[in-house]
Design a protein around this motif. Sequence first.
Motif, short mmCIF file in Angstrom:
data_model
loop_
_atom_site.label_atom_id
_atom_site.label_comp_id
_atom_site.label_asym_id
_atom_site.label_seq_id
_atom_site.Cartn_x
_atom_site.Cartn_y
_atom_site.Cartn_z
N ALA A 386 37.94 57.70 51.26
CA ALA A 386 36.62 57.86 50.65
C ALA A 386 36.64 57.64 49.15
O ALA A 386 35.74 57.02 48.58
N GLY A 387 37.69 58.14 48.50
CA GLY A 387 37.74 58.03 47.04
C GLY A 387 37.94 56.61 46.56
O GLY A 387 37.55 56.24 45.46
N ILE A 388 38.61 55.80 47.37
CA ILE A 388 39.04 54.48 46.89
C ILE A 388 38.06 53.38 47.26
O ILE A 388 37.78 52.50 46.46
N ALA A 389 37.53 53.45 48.50
CA ALA A 389 36.81 52.31 49.07
C ALA A 389 35.79 51.72 48.12
O ALA A 389 35.80 50.51 47.86
N GLY A 390 34.95 52.57 47.53
CA GLY A 390 33.90 52.06 46.66
C GLY A 390 34.46 51.47 45.37
O GLY A 390 33.87 50.59 44.76
N GLN A 391 35.62 51.96 44.97
CA GLN A 391 36.20 51.56 43.69
C GLN A 391 37.02 50.29 43.80
O GLN A 391 37.43 49.75 42.78
N LEU A 392 37.27 49.86 45.01
CA LEU A 392 38.26 48.82 45.22
C LEU A 392 38.05 47.59 44.33
O LEU A 392 39.01 47.09 43.75
N PRO A 393 36.81 47.08 44.19
CA PRO A 393 36.63 45.90 43.34
C PRO A 393 37.12 46.12 41.91
O PRO A 393 37.50 45.16 41.23
N LEU A 394 37.14 47.38 41.47
CA LEU A 394 37.61 47.64 40.11
C LEU A 394 39.10 47.34 39.95
O LEU A 394 39.59 47.15 38.85
N TYR A 395 39.80 47.33 41.08
CA TYR A 395 41.25 47.11 41.00
C TYR A 395 41.59 45.67 40.66
O TYR A 395 42.73 45.35 40.39
N ARG A 396 40.58 44.82 40.71
CA ARG A 396 40.83 43.39 40.52
C ARG A 396 41.53 43.10 39.19
O ARG A 396 42.57 42.46 39.15
N MET A 397 40.95 43.60 38.10
CA MET A 397 41.54 43.30 36.79
C MET A 397 42.87 44.03 36.61
O MET A 397 43.75 43.56 35.91
N LEU A 398 42.98 45.19 37.26
CA LEU A 398 44.26 45.91 37.20
C LEU A 398 45.36 45.05 37.79
O LEU A 398 46.42 44.86 37.21
N ILE A 399 45.05 44.47 38.96
CA ILE A 399 46.03 43.61 39.62
C ILE A 399 46.29 42.36 38.77
O ILE A 399 47.43 41.94 38.60
N PHE A 400 45.22 41.83 38.20
CA PHE A 400 45.36 40.64 37.34
C PHE A 400 46.35 40.91 36.20
O PHE A 400 47.26 40.12 35.95
N GLY A 401 46.18 42.05 35.53
CA GLY A 401 47.09 42.40 34.43
C GLY A 401 48.52 42.51 34.91
O GLY A 401 49.44 41.96 34.30
N LEU A 402 48.71 43.19 36.04
CA LEU A 402 50.07 43.36 36.57
C LEU A 402 50.68 42.01 36.94
O LEU A 402 51.86 41.76 36.68
N VAL A 403 49.84 41.13 37.53
CA VAL A 403 50.35 39.82 37.92
C VAL A 403 50.81 39.03 36.70
O VAL A 403 51.85 38.36 36.72
N LEU A 404 50.05 39.14 35.61
CA LEU A 404 50.47 38.46 34.38
C LEU A 404 51.86 38.92 33.97
O LEU A 404 52.73 38.11 33.65
N VAL A 405 52.06 40.24 33.98
CA VAL A 405 53.37 40.78 33.57
C VAL A 405 54.45 40.25 34.50
O VAL A 405 55.48 39.72 34.06
N VAL A 406 54.20 40.38 35.81
CA VAL A 406 55.23 39.99 36.78
C VAL A 406 55.56 38.51 36.66
O VAL A 406 56.73 38.11 36.64
N MET A 407 54.52 37.67 36.53
CA MET A 407 54.76 36.22 36.44
C MET A 407 55.59 35.88 35.21
O MET A 407 56.46 35.03 35.25
N MET A 408 55.28 36.56 34.09
CA MET A 408 56.03 36.27 32.87
C MET A 408 57.48 36.71 33.02
O MET A 408 58.40 36.02 32.58
N VAL A 409 57.69 37.88 33.65
CA VAL A 409 59.06 38.36 33.81
C VAL A 409 59.84 37.42 34.71
O VAL A 409 61.01 37.11 34.46
N LEU A 410 59.18 36.91 35.76
CA LEU A 410 59.89 36.04 36.69
C LEU A 410 60.06 34.63 36.14
O LEU A 410 61.10 34.00 36.33
N ARG A 411 59.04 34.10 35.50
CA ARG A 411 59.13 32.73 34.99
C ARG A 411 58.62 32.67 33.55
O ARG A 411 57.52 32.17 33.29
N PRO A 412 59.45 33.13 32.62
CA PRO A 412 58.98 33.20 31.24
C PRO A 412 58.57 31.86 30.65
O PRO A 412 57.78 31.81 29.73
#
Lengths: 441, 266, 306
Positions: A386-412
């Motif tokens: 219940a707490g998460i479902a409505g908020q899920l779209p907000l996670y988009r930019m959070l994931i985007f930020g994390l992906v940036l970090v991970v991609m840079m660490v893997l392929r600088p």
Amino acid sequence: MTPLRDAFLSAAVALGLFGPMVGLLTVSGEHGLSLELRPIATAVIVGLVFLGRLLVLSWRGRGRVETYKTNRALAEGIAHAGKFIAPVLLVAAVALPFTGSRYYVDLGTLVLTYIMLGWGLNIVVGLAGLLDLGYVAFYAVGAYSYALLSTTYDLGFWTCLPLAGLFAGCAGVMLGFPVLRLRGDYLAIVTLAFGEIIRIVLTNWVSLTNGPNGITGIPRPTLFGLRFSMEGGEGTFAGFFGIEPATIQRVIFLYYVILVLALLTNWVSLRLRRIPLGRAWEALREDEIACRSLGINVRNTKLTAFGMGAMFGGLAGAFFATRQAFISPESFTFIESATVLAIVVLGGMGSQLGVALAAIVMVGGLETLRDVLSFLGDQMNSPLFAGIAGQLPLYRMLIFGLVLVVMMVLRPRGLISGRTPTVALGARKEIAAELVAQGRG
Amino acid sequence: MLAVSNLVMRFGGLRAVDGLSFEARAGDITAVIGPNGAGKTTVFNCITGFYRPTAGAITLTHRNGEKFPLHRMPGHRIATEAKVARTFQNIRLFAGMTVLENLLVAQHNKLMAATGLGVLAMLGLGRYRSAEAAGIRKARHWLDAIGLTERADDPAGALPYGAQRRLEIARAMCIDPVLLCLDEPAAGLNPRESEELNRLLLRIRDQGCSLLLIEHDMGVVMRISDHIVVLDHGRKISDGTPAEVRADAAVIAAYLGEGEDDEVEA
Amino acid sequence: MDYAYALQQLINGVTLGMIYGLIAVGYTMVYGIIGMINFAHGDIFMVGAFLSMIALLGLAALGITWVPLALALTLLFAAAITALYGWTVERVAYRPLRGSFRLAPLISAIGMSITLQNYVQVSQGARVKPIEAVIPGGIQVMNQGGFTVELSWMQIAIVATTLAILAVFTWLVKRTPLGRTMRACEQDLKMASLLGIDTDRTISLTFVIGAALAAVAGLMFLLYYGVIDFYIGFIAGIKAFTAAVLGGIGSLPGAVLGGLLIGLIEVFWSAYFSVEYKDVAAFSILIIVLIFMPTGILGRAEVEKV
């Protein structure tokens, strides 16, 4: 350290990080703010960190050498496949509207806009090695140039497009003139400041830009004078060809406009690399002092790169304005600059194909993520979520930020990091990324 | 052809060059030698426009009598108009570009003039095609001279050290200089490479280009220089032919670190 | 009224400047040692502000209401947890990229900044969070023509705490072995590591200290404005970085000086010209200063090595 102990430590750190922030929710009530406990969410996250760390450690322990090899093979694979990927992508891009899907065409238009911005910024960052954190400023100048010219003086898109590019290019040269002798991160922060200045001015100069409310009713482009309007009849696209008017015709037309603009950017950058000017940009990135000793006018050369990049940003901006028919300062925030810069770096600086791939992955991925998340949100009917479902779209930019970090660490060095020589006596050989400088400017 | 007079270069309180005057004659190889910290590289940087001297004048005279005040010309014009080229103590090649590209970048201004503001060259029109072909011919000429034709398409950063030194000289020669300034060209070279370098430098001199070099390797200096200027603590302590300098007591004192008078002066 | 008005602006400007200065120290330290713009630092500050708020509320819920104690505990808690954030960010996003190409850590830092912002938005909600004034009241310094100059207890507390923290910090850098290793790493990272200094540990500590200072700034910001949201880190971060550059990046006193200048410029510009363009004023001054003093006010002049 044993993996288990390491994982426990990571979990302890995670508890310290997430305990207060996730575990204690501040809620606004009648008597001001109060705290609400969220033990389950915290426990889930800490547990995930524990398991994740264990997995990473065991994976690393087993296949370190192999990962290195696959990485290497992947890089070479991409480089070799480049020759085939590029034409395939081009054909796919031209054929995309034939799917007839409004969704895909819109998505394609968005991705192409970022590809064009990426190619434009690539001239500045990838070729000349100048770090520009305020590229969005030129995008904004282009967009507002077109919006204001067309709504005030009733000029058409095709007249305004070169003007928008010209204005943005001039803005680039004007900014560049005093600041381009700054080096490295000073240049970065000044361009960032410039981007913010432009945005604040656009927001507050209400009499010109209508402030935060933005400019509406920006006219759409025409095809050789034919309008795309819903009435049909004389002077419209549908009327001329005697077909039913439909919105999709305009959408597809806009798609081809940006495709042509993006390809133009690509063609110009590719040609520029092969003439002395482009070579001087790359030399500047490699070693500015050596350039000076060879009689290259460093300031003018930098200015041309800056102005050229700004011009393409402006052209893309004009397209953005005509496509949206509405612009406001909100569209020109730092996150746009950051996204375009991330596309360039992730693409592998200087590589045209890499930039295109990175834009497809990042922008396309971001949009796909939006749909996936809202779909998932709809599926989660169980009260447990219940707490998460409505908020899920907000996670988009959070994931985007994390992906940036991970991609840079893997392929600088980005996806395609080698450099192709611009001229050769014999066969052109790819230059390894390790030798290519990234510039200090 | 090159006249340095009363050159002073101050960094804060330190006088790196202190009232230096010397001349380098056209067609000569002039060596500037001196102990570490004597101010040799600073003099070079003043001549090639990287530093603006605190006081004094540096004048270059071309064979046709045209004079260039190097001490107040912007750096890039020293290379393009006064035709002074240089190399660096720590090699500065464009490491990520090929050997050939390095040599073409050096001909930037000439090639740029042929591009018709870039537009014509981009469209593949105009004189640019022939200009580039000429540029490549010149690059080949120097590649042959330094023995790197085979490696023209390799990145400059991947060359062995000695080859990088030679390439840097060839790159400097591509601007058609009348004066070539070399900052420790023999540093780090083995005897064979050093010998090759000597031949290259003599060949450049015989083509009519004057040379000014900073060098620690006395073997190189004594064998090829026509004229030697010795610096210590930013001042000239000796000036003359190799034989004269070798016999000069002040030079020996400076190199062996003898003589209290040195420190009294400073 | 003129003098009184200006005096009030001076007081407000110094208070704000102290907050910027505290954040700027974190930027300048990291830049000094590893030469990267830690883009996520502004968001670390924001996290510190949120943690301060959570701590204040938590302490209130536990019945600890004596203000000095509550504030001291909040300060310690926020500094400790924020420091942990700083450490984690360095460990996860920057250390793997050490010695890599210069743009990779920058993009990674931007990614971290986006991550932190959205993490706080997701975990604590996007709405602004107002709290009641923790230290109400103040002293009236002077009254001129009906305009009262007020120096609030809050401002006194902010300036006093900041100065005390900066004093401790200066002592730490100047007088302790830790400070010595930090300065050694700043001079020459490679050489320091050759001399047996654990550079990874020193860099981690730099991030930890920088984050702790940012947490103090976060608490001060929360107390001063009484309202925070997940977006405060971005603007404050850019301004603090501007302050660090203005003061001369790499110079610790420069960071504080730059912070004060930015705070004063912002407050005075808002008071006498326009609130809307206060940031434009700060950024324009940055650009102008850099054009005429490319290394900032207290920065070391760089002689170009050829």
